[in-house]
Structure formats: structure tokens, C-alpha cells
Write an enzyme that holds these catalytic residues in place. Structure first.
Site, mmCIF file in Angstrom:
data_model
loop_
_atom_site.group_PDB
_atom_site.id
_atom_site.type_symbol
_atom_site.label_atom_id
_atom_site.label_comp_id
_atom_site.label_asym_id
_atom_site.label_seq_id
_atom_site.Cartn_x
_atom_site.Cartn_y
_atom_site.Cartn_z
ATOM 1 N N ASP A 21 0.874 -1.282 -0.077
ATOM 2 C CA ASP A 21 -0.036 0.105 0.048
ATOM 3 C C ASP A 21 0.791 1.388 -0.124
ATOM 4 O O ASP A 21 1.899 1.346 0.628
ATOM 5 C CB ASP A 21 -1.016 0.003 1.178
ATOM 6 C CG ASP A 21 -1.794 1.258 1.226
ATOM 7 O OD1 ASP A 21 -2.514 1.429 0.489
ATOM 8 O OD2 ASP A 21 -1.846 1.952 2.174
ATOM 9 N N ASP A 222 -1.411 -0.687 6.145
ATOM 10 C CA ASP A 222 -1.626 -0.067 7.606
ATOM 11 C C ASP A 222 -3.055 0.480 8.121
ATOM 12 O O ASP A 222 -3.291 0.848 9.019
ATOM 13 C CB ASP A 222 -0.593 1.164 7.959
ATOM 14 C CG ASP A 222 -0.967 2.394 7.107
ATOM 15 O OD1 ASP A 222 -1.370 2.389 6.039
ATOM 16 O OD2 ASP A 222 -0.725 3.485 7.454
#
Length: 283
Positions: A21, A222
Site C-alpha cells: 500500500d 496499515d
């Protein structure tokens, strides 16, 4: 590195693709306001544009929103009360500020609302080429300008990505950002395959499509919107500085938040499994 199961330890050695990501994983996740651009047919001045945008964004939970609010606070602008706030996933936000309709978001949102952008569209492309994230602001149905924010890359991201590639692992970056911004960040860290403009709910599906190539896929993220993708991946690695739900959905947690932990986790897995096979052979 917290490895939560023997299965995760065993699977990690066979990983062929690592999906990273962008925000908060490759980058620090602490964006800052960098530019305010006014439309060529101005309806508001730059301070007023920032005041309206940050009034709306103070209600939002998005990390980019926080950067805009902090930018306004740095200029000591007084924020207004907001009504009818609506978050539009993958597009942006809308609200009413002091009786004026305000839209903040990406090109998809402006196209959906049929707002003519004029020269702002070209300007947004050049901002994106610099690795910034431009957000269009429309006031009362007319394009008012752009607020742009930039998120800096973590110091050791490029080094960790190079190490993964050196281990024969393909690295893929996934992000909801527009393609130009995403590719500018990818160039900085040496990633060649980029999945950009991915809606939060589509991240898990993109992981599934990579698995359909008959590859073992690890996902590193996250945020709340990374949790389904972390659960979908063969091995999910959560950044320990991220959200609880991401950590809960993962198989391995990287306590420090550095991507070097991904390299270490795979090395530990490979070394452990080699040790086990040697012991079995010896036995």
C-alpha cells in the site's frame, strides 16, 4: 516482527509477489499542504478557497484531509461550521459551508458532477507528475481551484524494495491515488508495477487477481481499508504503527513500521524452513 502462526512462517518463504500500500507503508502517511491553485476564472481567493476546503475536511478522517486542515491552521484561518457532510468513497467529500455547496475530490468526482475544470485539469497533471496529490475544489457547482498535498517517502523504503527484488520477489504498489502521482512515487522507490486509482473496497479483489496468476501473494498495509486485502493475501503483513483492525487482520505485524521488516520476515521464514528440512533429513 510478530509472527502470529506457524502457517504464516511457513508460507512467507514461498512469497512471489509483495503488494505494498502506498500511504503510510511506502510513504510516512503524514502529508503536508504544498500548493493552492486558483481557477483561471476565480470565484474565490486562495485563502478563502483553503478556508472552505479545510472547513469541510476537518470533519473527514482521511490523512490527506488532516494535511489541508493543518495548512489552514498554519495560516491562522478561522474554520466555519459544516452541514450535510458526505464522504463519497473513492471520489471525495461534499458539504455545505455558510450556505455554499463545496465539493472536494478527484477528477472522477468532478466528471460525475459535470463540473468544467478548464486549465485546472492540466495543472493537476503537472502537480501529480511531481508526486503530489491534487484535489479539485468546486464551490456552488463551479471549479474554484486545487489544493495539493504531498506525502514524503520513508527513508528506507527504496532500500527495502531493492532488497525484495534482489530476493527474486516482484514488488507491486497499490493506491487510491491518481496514476500520475502513484507513478511518480513508484519511480522514486524503484517499483515498476503500479495499481492506481483502486477504490478501498477493490484492494482485496486486486490481491485475488494477482493470486489468480498462480502466485503466492503477500500484502503490506496499515489502514482500515487495507484489512480485507490483508486477510485475502496468502500472508498479510501489517505496519505496527497503523490501525488496530489492520493488525488484527494480518498474519505478521511489523512493530517498527519499516519495510525492512518485510525483508527480514521472509528471510526468517526461509531460514527457519531450511532448518526444519535439515533436521527432518538428519532425523
Amino acid at each position: 516482527i510478530l509472527i502470529r502462526s506457524g502457517e504464516a512462517l511457513q508460507t512467507a518463504r514461498a512469497i512471489q509477489i509483495v503488494v505494498l500500500d502506498k500511504t503510510g507503508t511506502i510513504t510516512k502517511g503524514k502529508p503536508e499542504l504544498t500548493d493552492i491553485v486558483i481557477s483561471d476564472q476565480p470565484t474565490v481567493k486562495d485563502d478563502e478557497l483553503l478556508r472552505l476546503a479545510s472547513s469541510v475536511e476537518k470533519v473527514s478522517e482521511h490523512p490527506l484531509a488532516q494535511a489541508i486542515v493543518e495548512g489552514a491552521q498554519a495560516r491562522k484561518l478561522e474554520l466555519a461550521e459544516v452541514k450535510d457532510f458526505e464522504a463519497i468513497p473513492g471520489h471525495g467529500v461534499s458539504a455545505t459551508v455558510e450556505g455554499r455547496s463545496v465539493l472536494i475530490g478527484n477528477l472522477k468526482l468532478m466528471n460525475r458532477e459535470k463540473i468544467a475544470l478548464g486549465q485546472l485539469e492540466e495543472k493537476s497533471k503537472s502537480l501529480a507528475d511531481d508526486g503530489k496529490t491534487p484535489m479539485f475544489v468546486a464551490v456552488d457547482g463551479k471549479a474554484a481551484g486545487i489544493v495539493a498535498v504531498a506525502d514524503t517517502v520513508k527513508e528506507d523504503s527504496a532500500e527495502a524494495i531493492k532488497a525484495l527484488q534482489g530476493m527474486g520477489i516482484e514488488v507491486v504498489m497499490i493506491t487510491g491515488d491518481n496514476r500520475r502521482t502513484a507513478e511518480a512515487i513508484a519511480r522514486k522507490v524503484g517499483v515498476t508495477r503500479v495499481l492506481a486509482e483502486v477504490l478501498p473496497e477493490d484492494k482485496a479483489n486486486n490481491v485475488h487477481l494477482l493470486q489468480a496468476e498462480n502466485k503466492k501473494v503477500a500484502m503490506v498495509g496499515d489502514g482500515i481499508n487495507d484489512a480485507p486485502a490483508l486477510a485475502q493475501a496468502d500472508v498479510g503483513l501489517a505496519i505496527g504503527t497503523g490501525t488496530d483492525v489492520a493488525i488484527e487482520a494480518s498474519d505478521i505485524t511489523l512493530i517498527k513500521g519499516s519495510l525492512k521488516g518485510v525483508v527480514t520476515a521472509i528471510e526468517v521464514s526461509r531460514a527457519t524452513m531450511t532448518n526444519i528440512y535439515q533436521n527432518l533429513f538428519g532425523a
